[in-house]
Write an enzyme that holds these catalytic residues in place. Structure first.
Site, short mmCIF file in Angstrom:
data_model
loop_
_atom_site.label_atom_id
_atom_site.label_comp_id
_atom_site.label_asym_id
_atom_site.label_seq_id
_atom_site.Cartn_x
_atom_site.Cartn_y
_atom_site.Cartn_z
N LYS A 75 0.84 -1.20 0.00
CA LYS A 75 0.00 0.00 0.00
C LYS A 75 0.87 1.24 0.00
CE LYS A 75 -3.95 1.96 2.58
NZ LYS A 75 -4.85 1.75 3.74
N SER A 150 -9.73 1.67 2.74
CA SER A 150 -8.85 2.45 1.88
C SER A 150 -7.79 1.62 1.15
CB SER A 150 -8.15 3.53 2.71
OG SER A 150 -7.30 2.93 3.67
N SER A 174 -9.96 -0.67 6.88
CA SER A 174 -9.43 -0.49 5.53
C SER A 174 -8.84 -1.73 4.86
CB SER A 174 -8.36 0.59 5.53
OG SER A 174 -8.98 1.83 5.40
N1 GLN Z 1 -13.04 4.15 6.40
C1 GLN Z 1 -12.35 4.46 7.60
C2 GLN Z 1 -11.86 5.89 7.56
O1 GLN Z 1 -12.04 6.53 6.56
C3 GLN Z 1 -11.21 3.52 7.84
C4 GLN Z 1 -10.00 3.85 7.08
C5 GLN Z 1 -8.83 2.97 7.42
O2 GLN Z 1 -8.98 1.92 8.05
N2 GLN Z 1 -7.64 3.43 7.04
O3 GLN Z 1 -11.30 6.39 8.50
#
Ligand code: GLN
Length: 482
Positions: A75, A150, A174
């Protein structure tokens, strides 16, 4: 070549049956064929990949390596030395780290070959990978739908057979949510199980570098390589790392499984609900006892998470000021103007929204009412889990209230997007490990993942259950669209 199984690849490379170069070439070929349609990668350096593969083949001749020649996607918020790490943000568009994250360094020591840097929501803020400053990553089961986020790029690299392994990060779901949307396995480890050194910080008390693969055995292999104490991260745990693969080789003899009733209420798509209920019955038939449990503070989780995560983000992202890293606005009037313009031009909409919410929640006069209270609610959520794990070994729940949604469907409604994190954020708030495993497909052919959660440092429990489940209930997978 089958790029879906890391164990097979490493055995073939260690025994000299195939070279790491052949594996890398096959992976790059698959990326070339599929990634135009999918958009999983932000940075690819094929020549570096092949050079690295050749070096691995030479080393593997002398001693076997746990990940010899295994391609892995990383990532883009995880630092890779000499390889662009943009966090899918304009502000770090040209940032080349001078060091690698500890997890990346350990993977390279184990013989893995980084195939490329994977797309994500900007600074990991989002649930659909639509917040990337550069491109959207599409779902390989339906190209009009999101991959989830994400860590969308990392998950799609594995789902579409471009790499058998990937690293993502999970701050509020994410890795688990895109894994659920794309039919792969994703494990958020216990907070502190894997060093965060070199993971670009979003919300430091929640962030976890997290493995992604097609099966539990490969997750075990990957986790064993990256887990354990690291002196560069004071929050990394000193708890010894078990031999996960050894634990998986033992027969599965059932366990007590809790079903948290608060995870099946309003907002859960009926088709997802029936797939998850079937998954729970399946798990029960493996010799597990099913017990209803209650996590009474679940209803406060989204509000709680969306105070704590932005608060930490506003502080962490203060370092991107045009002085030290990345983008700087070209012709500022003075220093203050430089800061302002750099950040206005460099950050995307969602990141700015989080910085503003977080700054507000931490400001004097509001700190107690928002951040202080949110931290107390976090303790209550943690206690709910402590109580549940007095009665059960693991919990079962949906990962996401819906299958993958349409690209564009939620992007202009941040609240709807935040609400879709309802079943994942509590594991991060409590610091416990949680995993998404493939459970079924909707009538339209969209994957649905089952979430399994365990007490701190009980990753082996999750892996064991995941393996037994996948062996007993193999899924017929629809044809990929790319
Ligand atoms: N969707 C969640 C957020 O926007 C989780 C994101 C993540 O786990 N990096 O914070």
């Amino acid at each position: 070549m089958n790029l879906r199984n890391a164990h097979d690849i490493r055995d073939a490379v260690n025994s000299g049956k195939v070279s790491a170069r052949e594996v890398a070439e096959a992976a790059l070929k698959r990326v070339e064929a599929a990634d135009g349609a999918l958009g999983a990668f932000l940075t690819l350096e094929p020549e570096l990949v092949l050079k690295r593969a050749d070096a691995i083949s030479r080393t593997a001749k002398e001693k076997p390596l746990p990940l010899a020649g295994v391609p892995i996607a990383i990532k883009d918020n995880i630092c890779t030395r000499s390889l662009r790490t943009s966090c899918a943000s304009r502000i770090l568009d040209r940032y080349i780290p001078a060091y690698s994250a500890t997890a990346v360094q350990r993977l390279e020591n184990a013989g893995a070959v980084i195939i490329g840097k994977a797309n994500c929501d900007e600074f990991a803020m989002g649930s659909s990978t639509e917040n990337s400053a550069f491109k959207v990553t599409r779902n390989p089961y339906d190209l009009d739908r999101v991959s989830g986020g994400s860590s969308g790029g990392s998950v799609v690299a594995v789902a579409a057979g471009m790499a058998p392994l990937a690293l993502g990060s999970d701050t509020g779901g994410s890795v688990r949510q895109p894994a659920s949307f794309c039919n792969v396995v994703g494990l958020k480890p216990t907070y502190g199980r894997v060093s965060r050194y070199g993971l670009v910080a979003y919300a430091s008390s929640l962030d976890c570098i997290s493995p992604i693969a097609n099966n539990a055995q490969d997750i075990a292999l990957l986790l064993a390589c990256i887990a354990g104490r690291d002196e560069h991260d004071a929050t990394s745990a000193t708890v010894p790392v078990p031999d996960y693969s050894e634990e998986l080789s033992r027969p599965f003899s059932g366990m007590r499984l809790g079903i948290p009733k608060e995870f099946f209420g309003e907002g859960l798509d009926p088709e997802v609900k029936s797939i998850i209920e079937a998954g729970i019955r399946n798990a029960g038939s493996l010799g597990c006892e099913l017990i209803e449990v209650s996590l009474p503070h679940t209803g406060y989780a989204i509000a709680d998470y969306y105070i704590i995560a932005p608060a930490e983000a506003s502080s962490n992202l203060a370092r991107f000021d045009g002085v030290r890293y990345g983008y700087r606005t070209p012709s500022p009037e003075d220093l203050l103007d430089m800061y302002k313009r750099t950040r206005s031009e460099g950050f995307g909409e969602e990141v700015k929204r989080r910085i503003m919410i977080g700054t507000y929640a931490l400001s004097s006069g509001y700190y107690e009412a928002y951040y202080g209270r949110a931290m107390r609610v976090r303790t209550l959520i943690k206690r709910d889990y402590d109580r549940a794990f007095e009665k059960v070994d693991a919990l079962l729940s949906p990962v996401s209230p819906t299958p993958a949604f349409k690209i564009g469907e939620k992007i202009s409604d941040p609240l709807a997007m935040y609400l879709s994190d309802i079943y994942t954020v509590t594991a991060n708030l409590a610091g416990i490990p949680a995993m998404s495993i493939p459970c079924g497909f909707t009538r339209a052919g969209l994957p649905v993942g089952l979430q399994i959660l365990a007490n701190q440092f009980r990753e082996a429990t999750l892996l064991h259950l995941a393996k037994a489940y996948a062996e007993a209930f193999p899924l017929a997978t629809p044809q990929l669209k790319a």
